[in-house]
Design an enzyme around this catalytic site. Structure first.
Site, PDB file in Angstrom:
ATOM      1  N   ALA A  13       0.822  -1.202   0.000  1.00 27.21           N
ATOM      2  CA  ALA A  13       0.000   0.000   0.000  1.00 27.21           C
ATOM      3  C   ALA A  13       0.860   1.258   0.000  1.00 27.21           C
ATOM      4  O   ALA A  13       0.591   2.217  -0.748  1.00 27.21           O
ATOM      5  CB  ALA A  13      -0.934  -0.007   1.207  1.00 27.21           C
ATOM      6  N   GLU A  33      10.127   3.653   5.776  1.00 26.48           N
ATOM      7  CA  GLU A  33      10.147   2.190   5.793  1.00 26.48           C
ATOM      8  C   GLU A  33      11.217   1.718   6.779  1.00 26.48           C
ATOM      9  O   GLU A  33      12.365   2.172   6.716  1.00 26.48           O
ATOM     10  CB  GLU A  33      10.438   1.634   4.401  1.00 26.48           C
ATOM     11  CG  GLU A  33      10.829   0.170   4.338  1.00 26.48           C
ATOM     12  CD  GLU A  33       9.828  -0.763   4.994  1.00 26.48           C
ATOM     13  OE1 GLU A  33      10.251  -1.676   5.718  1.00 26.48           O
ATOM     14  OE2 GLU A  33       8.612  -0.569   4.789  1.00 26.48           O
ATOM     15  N   TRP A 504      -0.593 -15.948   5.922  1.00 26.06           N
ATOM     16  CA  TRP A 504       0.034 -14.624   5.879  1.00 26.06           C
ATOM     17  C   TRP A 504      -0.875 -13.610   5.169  1.00 26.06           C
ATOM     18  O   TRP A 504      -0.404 -12.756   4.442  1.00 26.06           O
ATOM     19  CB  TRP A 504       1.437 -14.735   5.262  1.00 26.06           C
ATOM     20  CG  TRP A 504       2.280 -15.640   6.089  1.00 26.06           C
ATOM     21  CD1 TRP A 504       3.017 -15.299   7.198  1.00 26.06           C
ATOM     22  CD2 TRP A 504       2.426 -17.053   5.941  1.00 26.06           C
ATOM     23  NE1 TRP A 504       3.601 -16.412   7.741  1.00 26.06           N
ATOM     24  CE2 TRP A 504       3.266 -17.512   6.998  1.00 26.06           C
ATOM     25  CE3 TRP A 504       1.927 -17.989   5.017  1.00 26.06           C
ATOM     26  CZ2 TRP A 504       3.624 -18.841   7.146  1.00 26.06           C
ATOM     27  CZ3 TRP A 504       2.278 -19.323   5.172  1.00 26.06           C
ATOM     28  CH2 TRP A 504       3.116 -19.737   6.219  1.00 26.06           C
ATOM     29  N   HIS A 505      -2.190 -13.731   5.451  1.00 22.01           N
ATOM     30  CA  HIS A 505      -3.184 -12.794   4.932  1.00 22.01           C
ATOM     31  C   HIS A 505      -3.821 -12.028   6.088  1.00 22.01           C
ATOM     32  O   HIS A 505      -5.041 -11.862   6.140  1.00 22.01           O
ATOM     33  CB  HIS A 505      -4.257 -13.551   4.133  1.00 22.01           C
ATOM     34  CG  HIS A 505      -3.726 -14.257   2.931  1.00 22.01           C
ATOM     35  ND1 HIS A 505      -4.462 -15.188   2.228  1.00 22.01           N
ATOM     36  CD2 HIS A 505      -2.528 -14.163   2.287  1.00 22.01           C
ATOM     37  CE1 HIS A 505      -3.736 -15.657   1.219  1.00 22.01           C
ATOM     38  NE2 HIS A 505      -2.565 -15.037   1.238  1.00 22.01           N
ATOM     39  N   ALA A 539      -4.313  -3.694   4.427  1.00 21.32           N
ATOM     40  CA  ALA A 539      -5.289  -4.787   4.562  1.00 21.32           C
ATOM     41  C   ALA A 539      -6.048  -4.741   5.876  1.00 21.32           C
ATOM     42  O   ALA A 539      -7.077  -5.414   6.014  1.00 21.32           O
ATOM     43  CB  ALA A 539      -4.588  -6.137   4.416  1.00 21.32           C
TER      44      ALA A 539
END
Length: 569
Positions: A13, A33, A504-505, A539
């Site tokens: 994202a 980051e 891993w979602h 997410a």
């Protein structure tokens, strides 16, 4: 300098947002980051590799201290034994999960996004999101109303004529089981088997960082990319977020911005909110954190897709050769369980013709079965401590809804019948229920010791059948044999409960929804309720996890909200 937008997290994202927002030359963007950069021409070869197994196991690219509970944690019996903690690989590198994941590029079902709307995400139905899925991709195989041709992320498929021997046998077994062949997984959402769609071109991964933060984008004077930058705290004046405090290369700095966007994923985004005093008031007060905004939904209803595996030994002639591709997952299956009320395509199987980078991994195939439409949504993210260095407490509570447990049990039986069919018996042997255990993780780390050890074991596995069967049952199987789970329903249930992990979602821990929904954390443009100048875009804002690997829905979400921001929304 005061930035127009500060983006915390350079994953899927964050990469999209940095590219799209900085395309307006007057809009000053800072992208923070925590991990390392992956600049053009200097992307680590493990990340570029079409085979993801080496990047995925490389601790240079992970939050190495993060561990989670996947089994259900009982809060009604606090004195009972807590389930074991498992390592949960979350990326710490530019590009985020897209830099280490399996590169599976699917979208979910139209019914997923109808449910998003029903749960309060107005404007996020299938017809609303499809243009943004198309905007993400450059499809190298198909054209038409479902596909984009000019996006930043190329997608393609390994077609059946290039499948290795094991994948071809699986395809034939699926056909004999009555499934249709679907050339295009991302066409009409229906049951069948298909070449897996991947975010990959010319046998190389194309992460969000590679696709969106290319050399031309990096030359924009209004875009600053700051890697090795861990955000310690969000800065506020009253209820307005005005910037961040970060550790940049070991040195503390403050950055000011008109708006801050959290794009740290469904575990770390809610943790940032909680540390800032945004979340359930009771939990914050227990930790001595002043309550800035009482939002009960922060960190709640965390989701993932529950998954188990059925593995087998691949005979010599059917193994991957690497001559045409290093892709280990070439074929997938979407099918319907028949569960009352579940949508079509509620189950998914990814077929791995190689289970790890090492010599033993090349001998082991796996059916990776997951519940595409899961009903388990009682997971949570909480703080262990107000200290920004401490990883949060993460409880996925997979299989908290018995419908998920029963479908995994039924799915295992279904795949076992396919595994025992003639096409697969010709190329495999010794099926066994597999666990992604700590032992598997340890041997998956890329090092000389594991390389030598697995070569020795692989030589033995290629020996006499009786020796192979003994080695698999003695050193590979953990707790349950194939024969046990096939003849004993209680053993099968125990295996599924113990072995089920997520894929891993991680998602849904800062859900978007209606203003009158007490559990909604953000509105349909990602703005955090109760404060100003702060959004979440990743997410974690999904109202419910879609029937898909979550990378492309995340890219779509960032594209859609970037448009809303540029339009003044």
């Amino acid at each position: 300098m005061v930035y127009d937008t500060i983006i915390v997290g350079g994953g899927s994202a964050g990469s999209v947002l940095a590219h799209r927002l900085s395309a307006r030359s007057a809009h000053r963007v800072l992208l923070c980051e925590a991990g390392q950069d992956t600049p053009p021409g200097k992307v680590p070869p493990e990340i570029l590799d079409s085979y993801p197994g080496t990047a995925y196991f490389d601790p240079r690219f992970h939050w190495t201290e993060l561990k989670v509970h996947t089994q259900v944690v009982s809060h009604n019996a606090p004195d009972s034994d807590r389930p074991p903690l498992r390592k949960y690989e979350q990326a710490r590198v530019l590009g985020g999960g897209s830099s280490i994941n399996g590169q599976l590029a699917n979208r979910g079902a139209p019914t997923d996004y109808a449910e998003w709307v029903a749960r309060g995400a107005e404007g996020w139905g299938w017809d609303d999101v499809l243009p943004y899925f198309r905007k993400v991709e450059r499809d190298l195989d198909f054209d038409g109303p479902f596909h984009g041709k000019e996006g930043r992320i190329p997608v393609r498929r390994i077609m059946p004529e290039h499948w290795d021997g094991h994948a071809r046998a699986v395809g034939e077994a699926f056909r004999r089981a009555g499934y249709r062949f679907l050339p295009d997984q991302n066409g009409h959402f229906e049951d069948g088997y298909f070449p897996i769609t991947i975010s990959n071109a010319e046998e190389q991964r194309v992460s969000a960082a590679i696709g969106y933060l290319d050399a031309e984008t990096r030359r924009r004077e209004n875009l600053t990319i700051s890697t090795d930058t861990q955000v310690m705290a969000l800065l506020f004046e009253g209820t307005r977020c005005i910037g961040v405090r970060a550790l940049v290369g070991g040195r503390e700095q403050e950055f000011r911005g008109n708006e801050v966007i959290l794009s740290c994923g469904a575990i770390h985004s809610p943790a940032h909110l909680l540390r800032a005093g945004i979340g359930p008031a009771g939990h914050l007060r227990d930790l001595g954190i002043p309550v800035r905004a009482h939002l009960p939904g922060v960190g709640q209803r965390l989701m993932d897709h529950p998954s188990i595996s059925l593995s087998s030994f691949i005979r010599r002639g059917a193994r991957m050769t690497g001559r045409t591709t290093r892709r280990h997952i070439q074929v997938g299956l979407r099918y319907s369980s028949g569960l009352e009320g579940a949508p079509r395509g509620d189950m998914f199987v990814a077929v791995a013709s190689k289970s790890a980078w090492h010599a033993v991994g090349e001998q082991i195939a796996s059916f990776i079965l997951f519940v595409n439409k899961t009903y388990s949504e009682t997971g949570q993210v909480r703080l262990a401590s107000p200290d920004w260095r401490a990883e949060p407490v993460v409880e996925f509570n997979l299989l908290s809804d018995r419908r998920d447990l029963e479908r995994l049990m039924g799915g295992f039986r279904h795949l076992a019948a396919i595994q025992l069919s003639d096409p697969l018996r010709a190329v495999t042997s010794d099926p066994f229920p597999a666990s992604y255990s700590d032992r598997v993780r340890r041997i998956g780390v890329v090092n000389t010791r594991n390389r030598i050890l697995t070569r020795l074991i692989a030589g033995l596995l290629d020996g006499p059948a009786a020796l192979r069967a003994w080695l698999i049952n003695r050193y590979v199987v953990e707790g349950f044999t194939f024969e046990q789970v096939m003849r004993d329903d209680e053993a099968l249930e125990a295996f599924v409960r113990k072995a089920a992990i997520g894929v891993w979602h991680a998602s849904c821990s800062c859900r978007m929804g209606r203003e009158d929904d007490p559990m909604a954390v953000v509105d349909t443009a990602g703005r955090v309720r109760g404060v100003e100048g702060l959004r979440v875009v990743d997410a974690s804002i999904f109202p419910v996890v879609p029937c898909a690997n979550t990378n492309f829905p995340t890219l779509m979400t960032a594209e859609k909200i970037a448009d809303a921001i540029l339009a003044g929304g």
